[in-house]
Write a protein that holds these residues in place. Sequence first.
Motif, short mmCIF file in Angstrom:
data_model
loop_
_atom_site.label_atom_id
_atom_site.label_comp_id
_atom_site.label_asym_id
_atom_site.label_seq_id
_atom_site.Cartn_x
_atom_site.Cartn_y
_atom_site.Cartn_z
N UNK A 169 79.68 41.66 21.85
CA UNK A 169 79.78 42.06 23.25
C UNK A 169 81.13 42.71 23.54
N UNK A 170 82.18 42.16 22.94
CA UNK A 170 83.51 42.73 23.16
C UNK A 170 83.56 44.16 22.66
N UNK A 171 82.95 44.39 21.53
CA UNK A 171 82.91 45.76 20.99
C UNK A 171 82.08 46.67 21.88
N UNK A 172 80.99 46.14 22.44
CA UNK A 172 80.13 46.95 23.31
C UNK A 172 80.85 47.31 24.61
N UNK A 173 81.64 46.38 25.15
CA UNK A 173 82.42 46.66 26.37
C UNK A 173 83.40 47.80 26.10
N UNK A 174 84.06 47.74 24.96
CA UNK A 174 84.99 48.82 24.61
C UNK A 174 84.29 50.16 24.55
N UNK A 175 83.05 50.16 24.00
CA UNK A 175 82.30 51.42 23.93
C UNK A 175 81.93 51.94 25.31
#
Length: 254
Positions: A169-175
């Motif tokens: 999820x953290x990676x998706x937020x960054x995207x």
Amino acid sequence: MRRRISRRSFIAAVAGGAATGAGSLGLVIGRAQAGQVTDRDPGDPVGRGRGGGTGITDSDSGVGADPAGRGRGGGPRPGATGVTDSDPSDPVGRGRGGSGVTDSDTGPYADPRGRGRGGQRGPSANSPYDPAARDERCENNRRLYAELNRDGSTPESWSEGQLRVAEADLEAIGGAISMQRTNSSGNQQVQDRAWSIIAPIGPRYGFPITRSSDWYRLEGELRRQIYLARTSPVRAERMRQLQNARTNLAALGC
């Protein structure tokens, strides 16, 4: 009337008595020697040998041991133990003792040669326990594993799966933030796509969010929660127990 003894008759009488005595003594000695045997057996006292066989009493013991005086041992030989057990795999005089059985166990918990426990309910190839005990331990470890791997309501109690989801999820937020930042033209489709990524993530971590919210704050909050999960001593101990249960399940072949 007393008969006069001449010198010649006296000598004859003495010589005859000596001969008779010698004969009797020889008979006694001969009989004694006939009952005395000194063999090569170091275990027999001198003159009390038991004779027969090899004349050797070795250090064999166990069911297949050699009778006294019939040992097949001998002097030191490479691999000789002086024990003849009931293990058909061991040569005579080279028994390895124990149960005297070499069974068909295999795997990391197999019985050493000569110490097999045999039997229909003997150990399985992957476990040191009999089937009944193994099944019980498998069930106990499965139950413990399920309990330790359950989802938690706080980062300190997150399961392994929850932590992996949070990191994704953290990676998706960054995207999503990157999509918004590069959408200088204000393309609606790009904004909708970014919002569809962000919308379900906020509530999952107790963070209310809207299209106009500061998405960086959501990113920072999720990063904080992941840090708590990774550094929590309570969770670390829980993960250690979880790993032990996983190792036990693999060792038992569950």
